[in-house]
Design an enzyme around this catalytic site. Structure first.
Site, PDB file in Angstrom:
ATOM      1  N   ARG A  26     -10.580 -11.130   1.701  1.00  0.00           N
ATOM      2  CA  ARG A  26     -11.455 -12.136   1.078  1.00  0.00           C
ATOM      3  C   ARG A  26     -10.828 -13.523   1.134  1.00  0.00           C
ATOM      4  O   ARG A  26     -11.536 -14.525   1.149  1.00  0.00           O
ATOM      5  CB  ARG A  26     -11.803 -11.706  -0.361  1.00  0.00           C
ATOM      6  N   LYS A  57       0.839  -1.194   0.000  1.00  0.00           N
ATOM      7  CA  LYS A  57       0.000   0.000   0.000  1.00  0.00           C
ATOM      8  C   LYS A  57       0.877   1.248   0.000  1.00  0.00           C
ATOM      9  O   LYS A  57       1.949   1.237   0.590  1.00  0.00           O
ATOM     10  CB  LYS A  57      -0.835   0.051   1.293  1.00  0.00           C
TER      11      LYS A  57
HETATM   12  N1  BES Z   1      -8.015  -3.580   4.350  1.00  0.00           N
HETATM   13  C1  BES Z   1      -8.215  -3.162   3.031  1.00  0.00           C
HETATM   14  C2  BES Z   1      -9.504  -2.351   2.827  1.00  0.00           C
HETATM   15  C3  BES Z   1      -9.643  -1.056   3.585  1.00  0.00           C
HETATM   16  C4  BES Z   1      -9.507   0.146   2.924  1.00  0.00           C
HETATM   17  C5  BES Z   1      -9.982  -1.030   4.912  1.00  0.00           C
HETATM   18  C6  BES Z   1      -9.681   1.348   3.590  1.00  0.00           C
HETATM   19  C7  BES Z   1     -10.149   0.167   5.590  1.00  0.00           C
HETATM   20  C8  BES Z   1     -10.008   1.348   4.932  1.00  0.00           C
HETATM   21  C9  BES Z   1      -8.284  -4.350   2.086  1.00  0.00           C
HETATM   22  O1  BES Z   1      -7.565  -5.460   2.483  1.00  0.00           O
HETATM   23  C10 BES Z   1      -7.727  -3.900   0.773  1.00  0.00           C
HETATM   24  O2  BES Z   1      -6.587  -3.532   0.765  1.00  0.00           O
HETATM   25  N2  BES Z   1      -8.522  -3.942  -0.284  1.00  0.00           N
HETATM   26  C11 BES Z   1      -8.092  -3.515  -1.561  1.00  0.00           C
HETATM   27  C12 BES Z   1      -8.613  -4.484  -2.585  1.00  0.00           C
HETATM   28  C13 BES Z   1      -8.063  -4.255  -3.968  1.00  0.00           C
HETATM   29  C14 BES Z   1      -6.599  -4.621  -3.997  1.00  0.00           C
HETATM   30  C15 BES Z   1      -8.852  -5.090  -4.932  1.00  0.00           C
HETATM   31  C16 BES Z   1      -8.658  -2.113  -1.809  1.00  0.00           C
HETATM   32  O3  BES Z   1      -9.805  -1.875  -1.436  1.00  0.00           O
HETATM   33  O4  BES Z   1      -7.948  -1.283  -2.331  1.00  0.00           O
HETATM   34 ZN    ZN Z   2      -5.494  -5.359   1.889  1.00  0.00          ZN
END
Ligand code: BES
Ligand code: ZN
Ligand code: ZN
Length: 486
Positions: free
Chosen positions: A341, A267
């Site tokens: 997921r 990230k």
């Molecule tokens: N933990 C994150 C989602 C999240 C985002 C939680 C903002 C709290 C606040 C999740 O694991 C994630 O990183 N999801 C990705 C999925 C993508 C790679 C398809 C996302 O939402 O960017």
């Molecule tokens: Zn994630």
């Protein structure tokens, strides 16, 4: 904060501060009219000449020698026609902060006695509104001692106040866990918290370590967790009140990422800052399980948590790895940041094997849900209209709002893998929260009523909001405790 109830005349209540609510645009009546009279019309003067409109949450402090309480906080409730328990809960949260600035640890709140459920709403508003995330601040900390709710309906209020305290404590337990920084929070710590809650409430708890997770064919959870020294855990906590031994349980499943760096699909720094909150789903499960016994919930409940830490190391999962989930489906991990997921895939598969009456999962699953709904409500995804309807009703009752999204079969196509049964991202920009939910559906047996709550936007706030300081909100705990009482 202890919550007591009294049916005394408000002006005879002796307290550090007396909170007196009033509606805007209404004639002063009852205790207010009496107080106004004894103050030579000071309150009417505030309204008529000093711009006090009694808007919802607006408040003024007045000093008086007339009543038993020297400090009176006039608290606006807005227009009577728009009044609800939500208005009252929020106003109570505002008022308690005003009391805090006076440095009074004990105060009284006069209920307007206008609608049902006021003591529950005020109790919640006071306890939650008083909460500060100051566990890691040094120095003396302010702590409330007690609040007295003053009402003519004291019998109903007693029961509601007790319920408010139990529900709010459960919410605060969830907030505490979410606010805990990740250097102090591992999957094993969540397991120990589950054990603690089980011990305190006479619940059954089972914890699987990483070896057992692998042995039990949870390849997706294992894959996400293998890059960290803080190894994954699979946690089950069971509540079986007397007479429900043969009932199919309601299963509550939580995403418990104690930190989500994104893994190799790392990230950006700003998105990683709050990723200690990625176990908020697990915190909902633990918060709820900590209160079911004392609230006297009469249903059998199975709390299920998949927990891991998403980190980078030579053992970490790589983009392109293919893992096999417990239900035998293979998944190509094209993005290691879509890890929620994956861990839920195994948790949901296992849960379905227990033949639950229904499954509700909680997960900070997608950033896309924040784009869709902001911080005002959680996304609801379900294969069952009845379950959705009852959850939505609980959402309205608690003001932990849910908004339902479609799960049209057409979305399935996007999640089919070229070389595996599934891939963990669609590769397209659109409908990010829906495709994540559609992926989860692959791990739920078709006839099991299931609801998935994407709480990524509501579990953590970056600035103070009605009932919550910056940080964890505990969203979901009040919702599900209300749901379980239906
Ligand atoms: N933990 C994150 C989602 C999240 C985002 C939680 C903002 C709290 C606040 C999740 O694991 C994630 O990183 N999801 C990705 C999925 C993508 C790679 C398809 C996302 O939402 O960017
Ligand atoms: Zn994630
Ligand atoms: Zn995550």
């Amino acid at each position: 904060m202890q919550i007591a109830v009294s049916s005394q005349n408000p002006l005879e209540v002796s307290s550090g501060a007396l909170i007196l609510p009033l509606f805007s645009g209404e004639e002063l009546s009852g205790a207010l009219a009496e107080l106004d009279k004894s103050l030579d019309g000071l309150i009417s003067d505030l309204i008529e000449n000093d711009g006090f409109k009694a808007k919802s949450g607006e408040h003024r402090l007045v000093y008086t020698q007339s009543g038993a309480s020297k400090r009176v906080i006039l608290l606006g409730l807005g227009e009577k026609s728009k009044f609800s328990v939500h208005v009252l809960r929020k106003a109570a949260a505002k008022a308690v902060k005003a009391v805090k600035t006076l440095n009074k640890t004990e105060f009284a709140f006069v209920l307007p006695d206008a609608i049902e459920g006021e003591a529950l709403a005020v109790g919640e508003g006071l306890i939650l509104g008083a909460h500060a995330f100051d566990d890691f601040k040094s120095g003396d900390k302010f702590e409330f001692n007690s609040a007295t709710l003053v009402t003519t309906k004291s019998e109903a209020a007693e029961a509601e106040a007790t319920r408010a305290a139990l529900i709010s404590e459960a919410n605060l337990k969830a907030r505490y866990l979410v606010n805990l920084p990740s250097n102090l929070k591992s999957p094993d710590l969540l397991a120990r918290k589950a054990e603690e809650i089980a011990l305190e409430n006479g619940l059954k708890v089972t914890v699987w370590d990483e070896n057992k997770i692998l042995e039990e064919r949870m390849g997706a959870l294992y894959g996400v967790g293998m890059g960290s020294d803080n190894k994954p855990r699979f946690i089950v906590i069971e509540y079986t009140p007397e007479g429900t031994e043969n009932d199919a349980p309601i299963a509550l499943v939580g995403k418990g990422m104690t930190f989500d760096s994104g893994g190799y699909s790392i990230k950006p720094a700003a998105s990683m800052e709050d990723m200690k909150d990625d176990m908020a789903g697990a915190a909902v499960v633990l918060g709820v399980m900590s209160a079911v016994k004392s609230l006297g919930v009469k249903k059998r409940i199975l709390g299920v948590i998949a927990s891991a830490e998403n980190m980078i190391s030579s053992n970490a999962q790589r983009p392109g790895d293919i893992v096999t989930a417990r239900n035998g489906k293979t998944i190509e991990v094209l993005n290691t940041d879509a890890e929620g997921r994956l861990i839920l895939a195994d948790a949901l598969s296992w849960t379905c094997e227990q033949n639950p009456a229904q499954i509700i999962d909680f997960a900070t699953l997608t950033g896309a849900i924040v784009i869709a709904l902001g911080h005002e409500g959680a996304g609801l995804f379900s294969n069952d209209d009845e379950l959705s309807g009852v959850l939505e009703a609980a959402g309205i009752a608690t003001n932990e709002k849910l908004w339902r999204f479609p799960l049209w079969d057409d979305y399935n196509e996007a999640m089919k893998g070229p070389a595996s049964d599934l891939k963990n991202i669609s590769g397209e920009r659109g409908a990010g929260s829906i495709v994540a939910a559609v992926f989860l559906r692959e791990f739920v047996t078709e006839n099991t009523p299931w609801a998935h709550l994407d709480i990524a936007g509501v579990s953590f706030v970056r600035s103070e909001k009605h009932l919550t300081p910056r940080g964890a909100t505990g969203f979901g705990v009040r919702l599900i405790l209300d749901y379980l009482s239906r």
